[in-house]
Design a protein around this motif. Structure first.
Motif, PDB file in Angstrom:
ATOM      1  N   GLN A 188       0.601  -0.823   0.018  1.00  0.00           N
ATOM      2  CA  GLN A 188       0.214   0.170  -0.408  1.00  0.00           C
ATOM      3  C   GLN A 188       0.890   1.572   0.143  1.00  0.00           C
ATOM      4  OE1 GLN A 188      -3.670  -0.306   0.161  1.00  0.00           O
ATOM      5  NE2 GLN A 188      -3.984   1.723  -0.179  1.00  0.00           N
ATOM      6  N   VAL A 189       0.852   2.178  -1.019  1.00  0.00           N
ATOM      7  CA  VAL A 189       1.740   3.688  -1.599  1.00  0.00           C
ATOM      8  C   VAL A 189       0.527   4.087  -0.397  1.00  0.00           C
ATOM      9  CG1 VAL A 189       2.286   5.219  -2.570  1.00  0.00           C
ATOM     10  CG2 VAL A 189       2.685   2.595  -2.944  1.00  0.00           C
ATOM     11  N   GLN A 190       1.145   4.810   0.494  1.00  0.00           N
ATOM     12  CA  GLN A 190       0.804   6.251   1.770  1.00  0.00           C
ATOM     13  C   GLN A 190       1.849   7.754   1.062  1.00  0.00           C
ATOM     14  OE1 GLN A 190       0.903   5.570   5.368  1.00  0.00           O
ATOM     15  NE2 GLN A 190      -1.717   4.656   4.961  1.00  0.00           N
ATOM     16  N   LEU A 191       0.572   8.440   0.757  1.00  0.00           N
ATOM     17  CA  LEU A 191       1.996  10.229   0.528  1.00  0.00           C
ATOM     18  C   LEU A 191       1.444  10.801   1.805  1.00  0.00           C
ATOM     19  CD1 LEU A 191       1.892  10.741  -3.297  1.00  0.00           C
ATOM     20  CD2 LEU A 191       3.190   9.683  -2.154  1.00  0.00           C
ATOM     21  N   VAL A 192       1.825  11.546   2.596  1.00  0.00           N
ATOM     22  CA  VAL A 192       1.379  12.026   3.857  1.00  0.00           C
ATOM     23  C   VAL A 192       1.646  13.065   3.576  1.00  0.00           C
ATOM     24  CG1 VAL A 192       1.339  12.226   6.032  1.00  0.00           C
ATOM     25  CG2 VAL A 192       1.606  10.235   4.784  1.00  0.00           C
ATOM     26  N   GLU A 193       0.813  14.160   3.200  1.00  0.00           N
ATOM     27  CA  GLU A 193       1.501  15.762   3.539  1.00  0.00           C
ATOM     28  C   GLU A 193       0.929  16.746   4.700  1.00  0.00           C
ATOM     29  OE1 GLU A 193      -1.702  15.583  -0.546  1.00  0.00           O
ATOM     30  OE2 GLU A 193      -2.173  14.763   0.635  1.00  0.00           O
ATOM     31  N   SER A 194       2.077  17.396   4.681  1.00  0.00           N
ATOM     32  CA  SER A 194       1.633  18.558   5.464  1.00  0.00           C
ATOM     33  C   SER A 194       2.079  19.155   5.902  1.00  0.00           C
ATOM     34  CB  SER A 194       2.315  17.560   7.547  1.00  0.00           C
ATOM     35  OG  SER A 194       4.277  17.987   6.680  1.00  0.00           O
ATOM     36  N   GLY A 195       2.274  20.861   6.495  1.00  0.00           N
ATOM     37  CA  GLY A 195       2.500  22.408   5.896  1.00  0.00           C
ATOM     38  C   GLY A 195       1.746  23.381   5.727  1.00  0.00           C
ATOM     39  N   GLY A 196      -0.081  22.862   5.330  1.00  0.00           N
ATOM     40  CA  GLY A 196      -0.970  23.967   4.565  1.00  0.00           C
ATOM     41  C   GLY A 196      -1.066  24.491   5.822  1.00  0.00           C
ATOM     42  N   GLY A 197      -1.948  25.926   5.380  1.00  0.00           N
ATOM     43  CA  GLY A 197      -2.899  26.189   6.787  1.00  0.00           C
ATOM     44  C   GLY A 197      -3.071  28.140   5.882  1.00  0.00           C
ATOM     45  N   LEU A 198      -3.277  28.500   6.964  1.00  0.00           N
ATOM     46  CA  LEU A 198      -3.863  30.419   6.806  1.00  0.00           C
ATOM     47  C   LEU A 198      -2.467  30.833   6.669  1.00  0.00           C
ATOM     48  CD1 LEU A 198      -6.118  32.221   6.330  1.00  0.00           C
ATOM     49  CD2 LEU A 198      -6.326  32.230   8.727  1.00  0.00           C
ATOM     50  N   VAL A 199      -2.389  31.906   5.280  1.00  0.00           N
ATOM     51  CA  VAL A 199      -1.511  32.938   5.165  1.00  0.00           C
ATOM     52  C   VAL A 199      -1.733  33.411   4.782  1.00  0.00           C
ATOM     53  CG1 VAL A 199      -0.321  31.932   3.041  1.00  0.00           C
ATOM     54  CG2 VAL A 199       0.868  33.262   5.105  1.00  0.00           C
ATOM     55  N   GLN A 200      -1.100  34.906   5.091  1.00  0.00           N
ATOM     56  CA  GLN A 200      -1.753  36.350   4.288  1.00  0.00           C
ATOM     57  C   GLN A 200      -1.113  36.802   3.086  1.00  0.00           C
ATOM     58  OE1 GLN A 200      -0.389  39.708   7.158  1.00  0.00           O
ATOM     59  NE2 GLN A 200      -2.924  39.910   7.760  1.00  0.00           N
ATOM     60  N   ALA A 201      -1.784  37.031   2.255  1.00  0.00           N
ATOM     61  CA  ALA A 201      -0.806  37.601   0.558  1.00  0.00           C
ATOM     62  C   ALA A 201       0.295  38.246   1.169  1.00  0.00           C
ATOM     63  CB  ALA A 201      -1.088  38.513  -0.270  1.00  0.00           C
ATOM     64  N   GLY A 202       1.434  37.482   0.102  1.00  0.00           N
ATOM     65  CA  GLY A 202       2.972  37.996   0.280  1.00  0.00           C
ATOM     66  C   GLY A 202       3.611  37.325   0.749  1.00  0.00           C
ATOM     67  N   GLY A 203       2.701  36.017   2.111  1.00  0.00           N
ATOM     68  CA  GLY A 203       3.956  35.377   2.542  1.00  0.00           C
ATOM     69  C   GLY A 203       4.426  33.968   2.520  1.00  0.00           C
ATOM     70  N   SER A 204       4.418  32.915   2.970  1.00  0.00           N
ATOM     71  CA  SER A 204       5.206  31.828   2.952  1.00  0.00           C
ATOM     72  C   SER A 204       4.755  30.457   3.350  1.00  0.00           C
ATOM     73  CB  SER A 204       6.688  31.589   2.733  1.00  0.00           C
ATOM     74  OG  SER A 204       7.317  32.812   1.995  1.00  0.00           O
ATOM     75  N   LEU A 205       4.556  29.673   2.687  1.00  0.00           N
ATOM     76  CA  LEU A 205       4.425  28.430   3.129  1.00  0.00           C
ATOM     77  C   LEU A 205       5.106  27.042   2.621  1.00  0.00           C
ATOM     78  CD1 LEU A 205       0.346  28.042   4.012  1.00  0.00           C
ATOM     79  CD2 LEU A 205       2.380  27.909   5.510  1.00  0.00           C
ATOM     80  N   ARG A 206       5.931  26.596   3.217  1.00  0.00           N
ATOM     81  CA  ARG A 206       7.197  25.206   3.011  1.00  0.00           C
ATOM     82  C   ARG A 206       5.505  23.659   3.284  1.00  0.00           C
ATOM     83  NH1 ARG A 206      11.749  22.252   4.242  1.00  0.00           N
ATOM     84  NH2 ARG A 206      10.849  21.568   6.073  1.00  0.00           N
ATOM     85  N   LEU A 207       5.389  23.038   2.120  1.00  0.00           N
ATOM     86  CA  LEU A 207       4.165  21.853   2.081  1.00  0.00           C
ATOM     87  C   LEU A 207       5.241  20.564   2.048  1.00  0.00           C
ATOM     88  CD1 LEU A 207       1.498  22.499  -0.035  1.00  0.00           C
ATOM     89  CD2 LEU A 207       1.609  23.152   2.099  1.00  0.00           C
ATOM     90  N   ALA A 208       5.099  19.842   2.695  1.00  0.00           N
ATOM     91  CA  ALA A 208       5.688  18.815   2.408  1.00  0.00           C
ATOM     92  C   ALA A 208       4.976  17.125   2.411  1.00  0.00           C
ATOM     93  CB  ALA A 208       6.706  18.114   4.223  1.00  0.00           C
ATOM     94  N   CYS A 209       5.686  16.315   2.122  1.00  0.00           N
ATOM     95  CA  CYS A 209       5.283  15.477   1.394  1.00  0.00           C
ATOM     96  C   CYS A 209       5.687  13.978   1.675  1.00  0.00           C
ATOM     97  CB  CYS A 209       4.756  14.846  -0.407  1.00  0.00           C
ATOM     98  SG  CYS A 209       3.979  13.350  -0.297  1.00  0.00           S
ATOM     99  N   ALA A 210       5.900  12.843   3.019  1.00  0.00           N
ATOM    100  CA  ALA A 210       6.283  12.170   2.912  1.00  0.00           C
ATOM    101  C   ALA A 210       6.274  10.379   2.600  1.00  0.00           C
ATOM    102  CB  ALA A 210       6.529  11.872   4.922  1.00  0.00           C
ATOM    103  N   THR A 211       6.680   9.300   1.972  1.00  0.00           N
ATOM    104  CA  THR A 211       6.605   8.055   1.775  1.00  0.00           C
ATOM    105  C   THR A 211       7.252   7.007   2.149  1.00  0.00           C
ATOM    106  OG1 THR A 211       5.545   7.160  -0.424  1.00  0.00           O
ATOM    107  CG2 THR A 211       8.043   8.669  -0.381  1.00  0.00           C
ATOM    108  N   SER A 212       7.120   5.898   1.670  1.00  0.00           N
ATOM    109  CA  SER A 212       8.321   4.882   1.548  1.00  0.00           C
ATOM    110  C   SER A 212       9.197   5.453   0.828  1.00  0.00           C
ATOM    111  CB  SER A 212       7.517   3.673   2.051  1.00  0.00           C
ATOM    112  OG  SER A 212       7.569   3.576   0.582  1.00  0.00           O
ATOM    113  N   GLY A 213      10.192   4.804   1.171  1.00  0.00           N
ATOM    114  CA  GLY A 213      12.021   4.142   0.119  1.00  0.00           C
ATOM    115  C   GLY A 213      11.671   3.611  -0.574  1.00  0.00           C
ATOM    116  N   ARG A 214      10.580   3.044  -1.318  1.00  0.00           N
ATOM    117  CA  ARG A 214      10.601   2.265  -1.979  1.00  0.00           C
ATOM    118  C   ARG A 214      10.102   3.611  -3.487  1.00  0.00           C
ATOM    119  NH1 ARG A 214       7.109  -0.744  -4.839  1.00  0.00           N
ATOM    120  NH2 ARG A 214       8.347  -2.332  -7.050  1.00  0.00           N
ATOM    121  N   THR A 215       9.048   3.894  -2.877  1.00  0.00           N
ATOM    122  CA  THR A 215       7.859   4.692  -3.154  1.00  0.00           C
ATOM    123  C   THR A 215       9.238   6.150  -3.878  1.00  0.00           C
ATOM    124  OG1 THR A 215       6.489   4.745  -2.326  1.00  0.00           O
ATOM    125  CG2 THR A 215       5.753   6.423  -3.406  1.00  0.00           C
TER     126      THR A 215
END
Length: 123
Positions: free
Chosen positions: A1-28
């Motif tokens: 079973q392949v799983q992709l797990v995202e994190s890092g979203g949220g609310l930000v003001q225009a002009g701001g920054s965010l970093r999203l992350a996606c973790a998975t298994s080594g094989r994937t």
């Protein structure tokens, strides 16, 4: 079973920054190209960024070029999307995606999707 797990979203003001992350298994992580798509309310899901490693090219949607950067940490089996100078039109549900390395990026060519993480940019 392949799983992709995202994190890092949220609310930000225009002009701001965010970093999203996606973790998975080594094989994937080593077998597939990992990228990002997004879907805004009432719109089709669209490609944002992703590499085509066999060609040595990283693609970005025109709307995010110069503002978003995709990167990967091989030790952590994680792909990132650094989003700078965010605009209200970047508001969407962002999906991590994995595709076979010989294929181009498109909704139809994605083999696996993450559950999505919400990014909201206020004006």
């Amino acid at each position: 079973q392949v799983q992709l797990v995202e994190s890092g979203g949220g609310l930000v003001q225009a002009g701001g920054s965010l970093r999203l992350a996606c973790a998975t298994s080594g094989r994937t992580f080593s077998t597939y190209d990992m990228g990002w798509f997004r879907q805004a309310p009432g719109k089709e899901r669209e490609f944002v960024a992703g590499p085509r490693r066999i060609a040595g090219i990283t693609y970005y949607a025109d709307s995010v070029k110069g503002r978003f950067t995709i990167s990967r940490d091989n030790a952590k089996n994680t792909v990132y999307l650094q989003m700078n100078s965010l605009k209200p039109e970047d508001t969407a549900l962002y999906y991590c995606a994995a595709k076979e390395i010989r294929r181009n990026w498109s909704n139809e060519n994605v083999n696996y999707w993450g559950q999505g993480t919400q990014v909201t940019v206020s004006s």
